[in-house]
Design an enzyme around this catalytic site. Structure first.
Site, short mmCIF file in Angstrom:
data_model
loop_
_atom_site.label_atom_id
_atom_site.label_comp_id
_atom_site.label_asym_id
_atom_site.label_seq_id
_atom_site.Cartn_x
_atom_site.Cartn_y
_atom_site.Cartn_z
N ARG A 178 -1.23 -6.64 -8.68
CA ARG A 178 -0.12 -7.53 -8.33
C ARG A 178 0.05 -8.65 -9.34
NH1 ARG A 178 -2.36 -8.94 -2.49
NH2 ARG A 178 -4.18 -8.99 -3.87
N HIS A 188 0.84 -1.20 0.00
CA HIS A 188 0.00 0.00 0.00
C HIS A 188 0.88 1.25 0.00
CE1 HIS A 188 -3.29 -2.56 2.10
NE2 HIS A 188 -3.63 -2.40 0.82
N SER A 233 -3.08 -7.71 2.91
CA SER A 233 -3.57 -7.54 4.28
C SER A 233 -4.04 -8.87 4.87
CB SER A 233 -4.71 -6.53 4.32
OG SER A 233 -4.27 -5.24 3.95
N LYS A 293 -19.66 -4.59 10.34
CA LYS A 293 -18.77 -5.73 10.55
C LYS A 293 -17.55 -5.27 11.34
CE LYS A 293 -19.98 -8.36 6.39
NZ LYS A 293 -19.46 -8.99 5.14
#
Length: 502
Positions: A93, A19, A131, A43
């Protein structure tokens, strides 16, 4: 010429070196770059949104043209329009990322054709960083320092320090609730096995013969969370819903109902014990106690617990069975008049015949005989705090023995259970497996168990239903007791067994 403004979005949960690299590179392309943390407020993320905001702001603090924002429940293109953004920045990616991003680009272009998307390819050293991968490494307590900025490491350490007190407080709250807050459930456990001489005296004389007759109880407790856990882990412990246990009555009403059962049980025991011993005794039928009133009964709100129904359509009866049979014979929807006593006053009320849960016709009340006995033989019970009808047979046996055959026990500890009716029949009861456990612990050598066939109604409700006797035998085998389980259908069966097996 207007400023070039870009928007780079993600969840940043947590922020990674991948990031950071993309943000630094994009900041050199745009005059102004927004970093948008998009999250779902419904959430729980790995890191709270506040922590993510603080972490990303610290990480980009050295970039003067970068501003961090947070958003939820909004489309990216709507946020971009509000900020005056004309270019979205995305990182790639691998080919899978490209395919994934292509669908978003299609819809973004449909919704906001004026906004373009620019893709920056990840550096080789960041291609495999994500992540989700970082979260997985943390789950197994692995070092993540190679994959995230230092500010993320500092925030995670801070989170860990602040979470422990929170976990401790939550743990204490849960423990407090588990041990103190009652739930809408009850647990049944093996109760006690008590010498009947403690609660019964016949003819004003103590029973001084060797051995004892034992009446056996089931322990009932309003359950807390810790009790439910105990019940799941412990044999001969059952969980019952409040509706199943009390029929919707309050704890006080439930206790009162069981006291009515005990009162009737004692009167029937006096009648059977003395009658079988050849003594004169009179049993008067006074009506039926109202124990419950169903929600669909037309007498709901009129009849109450402890009222005594004495007549139906001005007809009186000699037993509750006669009354029930008469009411069952009425036609659905027929008007019916009930005469009853409330607080000593005679009253009448009218209602209609309804269909009961068992498919029969009735007026929708749970009931039990209200009786009165009179005899020249004084019999005194002291059963305060004890309820239910299940000691009836053993009370009858004790009365009979003290009057007609004082040495019948022959020094043995004899336990048993079962209700008793005016004809000497022994009725089924609940929790007999728990009573077997309690009697065995007391050292009983004989245990009388009702041996009535399972009714068709019970089989429909539970195809695996067993008789009281079969359940008692199974429990005795499980605890490997030497106590003899003896089947009985009548009081006389119990007397005959003791006479024939001294």
């Amino acid at each position: 010429m207007s400023d070039k403004i870009g928007l780079f979005t993600g969840s940043f949960d947590p922020m990674t070196n991948g990031h950071m690299d993309l943000i630094e590179r994009a900041s050199k392309i745009f005059d102004k770059l927004y970093v948008g943390i998009f999250y779902n407020p419904h959430k729980n993320g790995f890191l709270p949104i506040e922590s993510r905001l603080e972490t990303v702001e610290k990480a980009v603090a050295h970039l003067n043209n970068v501003q961090v924002i947070a958003s939820h429940d909004e489309l990216v293109v709507d946020v971009a329009r509000k900020l005056g953004v004309h270019v979205l920045v995305r990182g790639l990616r691998n080919a899978a990322d490209l395919q994934y991003e292509a669908s978003f680009d299609f819809y973004n272009h449909q919704l906001a054709g004026e906004i373009e998307t620019v893709y920056l390819h990840s550096r080789p050293e960041h291609v495999y960083i994500s992540s989700s991968a970082v979260r997985e490494l943390l789950k197994f307590e692995q070092d993540i320092s190679k994959y995230v900025p230092n500010v993320v490491l500092e925030e995670l350490k801070h989170e860990e320090k602040t979470r422990w007190p929170i976990y401790l407080i939550i743990g204490l709250i849960i423990t407090f609730i588990a041990f103190t807050v009652p739930l809408p459930y009850y647990i049944e456990v093996p109760g006690t096995s008590e010498d009947i001489r403690k609660v019964l005296q016949v003819n004003n004389q103590p029973d001084q013969e060797e051995g004892s007759y034992q009446f056996v109880t089931v322990g009932v407790k309003h359950a807390r969370l810790v009790d439910l856990v105990y019940a799941w882990l412990t044999p001969f412990t059952d969980i019952r819903s409040a509706k199943e246990m009390t029929g919707g009555s309050s704890d006080a009403e439930f206790m009162r109902i069981n006291q009515f059962y005990m009162e009737t049980s004692q009167n029937m025991a006096k009648y059977q014990g003395l009658k079988t011993a050849g003594k004169e005794i009179e049993l008067k039928y006074l009506g039926v106690y109202v124990l419950t009133v169903t929600d669909n009964s037309t007498f709901k709100g009129i009849l109450n617990i402890a009222d005594t129904v004495t007549a139906v359509n001005d007809k009186t009866f000699e037993s509750s069975k006669e009354m029930v049979d008469y009411v069952n014979s009425q036609t659905l929807g027929d008007k019916v008049k009930v005469t009853y006593q409330e607080d000593g006053k005679v009253k009448t009320a009218e209602g209609k015949i309804i269909t009961l849960e068992n498919g029969k016709n009735g007026i929708g009340i749970g009931l039990i005989d209200r009786t009165e006995v009179s005899s020249d033989v004084p019999i005194k019970f002291s059963t305060a705090g004890i309820g239910g009808p299940s000691a009836g047979m053993m009370f009858s046996l004790s009365i009979y023995t003290q009057i007609a055959d004082p040495t019948l026990r022959n020094g043995r500890i004899i336990a048993g259970t079962g209700s008793i009716d005016r004809d000497g029949n022994v009725g089924d009861i609940g929790g007999i497996d728990k009573k077997v456990v309690a009697a065995s612990k007391k050292g009983a050598t004989v245990f009388f168990a009702p041996n009535n066939p399972v009714t068709e109604e019970a089989k429909k409700a539970n195809p695996n239903a067993k008789s009281n006797y079969d359940t008692a035998v199974e429990a005795a085998e499980m605890i490997k007791t030497d106590m003899k389980i003896v089947p009985v259908k009548t009081l006389q069966d119990a007397i005959d067994y003791l006479k024939n097996n001294p």
